[in-house]
Design an enzyme around this catalytic site. Structure first.
Site, PDB file in Angstrom:
ATOM      1  N   GLU A   1       0.862  -1.188   0.000  1.00 21.46           N
ATOM      2  CA  GLU A   1       0.000   0.000   0.000  1.00 21.46           C
ATOM      3  C   GLU A   1       0.899   1.239   0.000  1.00 21.46           C
ATOM      4  OE1 GLU A   1      -2.688  -0.189   3.458  1.00 21.46           O
ATOM      5  OE2 GLU A   1      -1.821  -2.169   3.761  1.00 21.46           O
TER       6      GLU A   1
ATOM      7  N   ARG B   1      -6.871  -1.548  -5.038  1.00 21.56           N
ATOM      8  CA  ARG B   1      -7.732  -0.560  -4.393  1.00 21.56           C
ATOM      9  C   ARG B   1      -7.133   0.826  -4.590  1.00 21.56           C
ATOM     10  NH1 ARG B   1      -8.607   0.372   2.081  1.00 21.56           N
ATOM     11  NH2 ARG B   1     -10.303   1.903   1.947  1.00 21.56           N
TER      12      ARG B   1
ATOM     13  N   TYR C   1      -7.888   4.857  -3.585  1.00 27.35           N
ATOM     14  CA  TYR C   1      -8.745   5.643  -2.704  1.00 27.35           C
ATOM     15  C   TYR C   1      -8.036   6.884  -2.196  1.00 27.35           C
ATOM     16  CZ  TYR C   1      -6.288   2.880   0.941  1.00 27.35           C
ATOM     17  OH  TYR C   1      -5.352   2.264   1.727  1.00 27.35           O
TER      18      TYR C   1
ATOM     19  N   ASP D   1      -7.139   8.738   1.018  1.00 27.53           N
ATOM     20  CA  ASP D   1      -6.976   8.402   2.426  1.00 27.53           C
ATOM     21  C   ASP D   1      -7.068   9.653   3.292  1.00 27.53           C
ATOM     22  OD1 ASP D   1      -6.609   6.729   4.549  1.00 27.53           O
ATOM     23  OD2 ASP D   1      -4.471   6.398   4.240  1.00 27.53           O
TER      24      ASP D   1
ATOM     25  N   GLU E   1      -4.040   7.056  -2.370  1.00 28.46           N
ATOM     26  CA  GLU E   1      -3.391   5.798  -1.993  1.00 28.46           C
ATOM     27  C   GLU E   1      -3.747   4.715  -2.992  1.00 28.46           C
ATOM     28  OE1 GLU E   1      -2.705   2.885   1.893  1.00 28.46           O
ATOM     29  OE2 GLU E   1      -3.479   4.918   2.121  1.00 28.46           O
TER      30      GLU E   1
ATOM     31  N   THR F   1      -1.935  -2.509  -3.922  1.00 27.58           N
ATOM     32  CA  THR F   1      -1.864  -3.502  -4.986  1.00 27.58           C
ATOM     33  C   THR F   1      -2.847  -4.637  -4.743  1.00 27.58           C
ATOM     34  OG1 THR F   1      -0.189  -4.911  -3.917  1.00 27.58           O
ATOM     35  CG2 THR F   1       0.616  -3.043  -5.239  1.00 27.58           C
TER      36      THR F   1
ATOM     37  N   TRP G   1     -12.073  -6.253   0.093  1.00 26.07           N
ATOM     38  CA  TRP G   1     -11.055  -7.271  -0.165  1.00 26.07           C
ATOM     39  C   TRP G   1     -11.647  -8.680  -0.170  1.00 26.07           C
ATOM     40  CZ3 TRP G   1      -6.770  -5.819  -2.284  1.00 26.07           C
ATOM     41  CH2 TRP G   1      -6.234  -4.571  -2.000  1.00 26.07           C
TER      42      TRP G   1
END
Length: 483
Positions: free
Chosen positions: A15, A61, A63, A65, A71, A74, A439
């Site tokens: 991340e 993902r 997004y 943050d 952010e 993977t 997830w």
């Protein structure tokens, strides 16, 4: 090769929080602050998905943050080549969003350009992270093993640190060091932002390893080791070595290996002392009363892994490349010849870049132009940015090619749960159907469908996902013409 086994199959993910700024076209303050720049960046995401928190066709993902940080997390990867491609895909996604945002800014006459920075601190000293995730089998002694990895996480910065020019451009050598530091340059951007070895905190009292029990998988079988001490890396070699070393060390511990004899007496002092001594010769106190240098600590970890592999492990080509880079990196530090690994490791690449600039312009690290050059090393806003030019000219080595990285933007890893998620997200986008995705779960927002739960991240086939895709296709054929 009979009798040999590969390293245990493991889900790995990274991340990355990106810094964002809107630089003015001329003199004056930024035309947009970070919050407004981030919102401008995410406009097409929100318009498409009605949310600033989405999963992509590539299974990742994307997004916004807390703190206005874009952010990218993977997709789940069980191969190192997929992880490298996914991590670079995140940079490409961010670059594409920045390019679109800058076109919109220019169209309305805003005199500035948005830049996205894959680094770990802003001009005010605020920190943002790059987190690694390693899936492990749930067992009662796991956190004992995890704590034995602290010395590796403290000292690995001499290899995989991103390099950093200190705020005042000058730095005193570390206490008890056997050699001086290059004035003003240290191994890591992240080291002095850490305050604990292992804890459940994330921001306040930030630890090297976060213990929050959130596996994103079957909690009875798995848990997630969440490492939050790493620097954000530009060089693929640094990312490869960072994750491959941890993967192999976890395999070593899971196979009965022991690192407890290397425990440090004061990890937080050790991480700062290590950061500030480019000779990696500072003496670190061990729990057993002896001392060890960062160079010796990393050498000991490497030797134990070499013995572990000789004992019956058949490593992949990229694992072997990481072990070779580990050994060459230690030799470069030992000989104080960073140019030996300047095409593969960030701290050495950036040091070479700024040193050459200083020599060419007869200046030093306190020059603002040098600080701008160091920052440009982390700027991923443009497809033709500094990283791309360095790779194209051979000054940074690619371990996974551009084509694979671009493909990863929209194509998930084929061997993990991400394959299923990416397929559903892609089809829903094509059919303009609304989904709720995280997830573990996927649900079609039609008021009738139930959530499909994917608790096994290693599973790339699922009959319930097949049925969901078939249902979406069937519904599409029943829509009235023109809808």
């Amino acid at each position: 090769m009979s009798g040999l086994r590969p390293p245990a199959r493991r889900i790995i993910g990274v991340e990355t929080e990106y810094g964002i700024t809107c630089a003015p076209a001329g003199d004056g303050p930024p035309p947009l602050d970070a919050d407004h720049a981030a919102r401008k960046l995410f406009e097409p995401v929100v318009q498409r998905s009605r949310s600033s928190n989405v999963f992509t066709r590539g299974g990742a993902r994307l997004y916004l943050d807390v703190g206005s940080h874009p952010e990218f997390a993977t997709a789940e990867c069980d191969r190192l080549e997929d992880l490298l491609a996914q991590d670079r895909a995140g940079e490409l996604v961010m670059a594409d969003l920045a390019q679109q945002a800058n076109v919109r800014l220019a169209a309305v006459g805003v005199p500035g350009r948005i830049h996205l920075l894959k680094n770990n601190r802003d001009a005010q000293g605020n920190g943002f992270g790059c987190h690694e995730n390693y899936l492990v089998r749930r067992r009662g002694d796991f956190w004992n093993d995890a704590r034995t990895l602290v010395p590796h996480l403290v000292t690995r910065q001499i290899l995989v640190g991103a390099g950093h020019i200190t705020g005042d451009g000058g730095l005193q050598p570390a206490a008890r060091s056997t050699g001086p530091s290059r004035s003003g340059y240290v191994f890591s951007q992240r080291a002095d932002q850490m305050w604990d070895a292992v804890s459940s905190a994330t921001t306040r009292a930030r630890p090297l390893i976060n213990t929050r029990d959130e596996p994103h998988a079957d909690a009875e079988r798995y848990r997630r080791m969440h490492v939050i001490v790493g620097d954000s890396n530009i060089a693929q070699g640094s990312t490869l070595l960072k994750v491959a070393a941890m993967d192999l060390l976890l395999d070593y511990l899971e196979s009965g290996g022991d690192l407890s004899d290397l425990a440090l007496a004061d990890p937080m002092r050790a991480i700062r002392d290590t950061c500030s001594d480019l000779s990696a010769g500072v003496l670190l106190d061990r729990v057993d009363g002896r001392t060890i240098t960062p160079l010796e600590m990393q050498g000991e970890h490497l030797e134990r892994l070499r013995n572990h592999i000789t004992g019956g492990i058949e490593v992949t080509e990229l694992h072997a490349a990481a072990l070779d880079l580990w050994e060459r990196g230690l030799e470069a530090v030992r000989l104080q010849e960073p140019q030996r690994v300047a095409t593969e490791l960030d701290w050495a690449a950036k040091l070479q870049l700024v040193t050459r600039y200083c020599h060419k312009h007869d200046t030093d690290l306190t020059d603002p132009r040098v600080a701008r050059l160091a920052l440009a090393y982390h700027d991923v806003s443009s497809d033709q940015g500094l990283r791309q030019r360095l790779e194209n000219t051979g000054m940074l080595r690619r371990f996974v090619g551009d084509e694979a990285c671009r493909c990863a933007m929209n194509t998930p890893p084929a061997t993990t749960r991400a394959h299923l998620r990416g397929a559903v997200v892609a089809r829903a986008e094509d059919l303009r159907r609304d989904l709720t995705v995280d997830w573990v779960g996927i649900r079609l927002d039609d008021g009738a469908s139930s959530t499909v739960t994917l608790s096994d991240p290693f599973c790339a086939a699922d009959e319930h996902i097949d049925a969901l895709l078939e249902s979406m296709e069937h519904s599409a054929t029943e829509l009235p013409a023109g809808v």
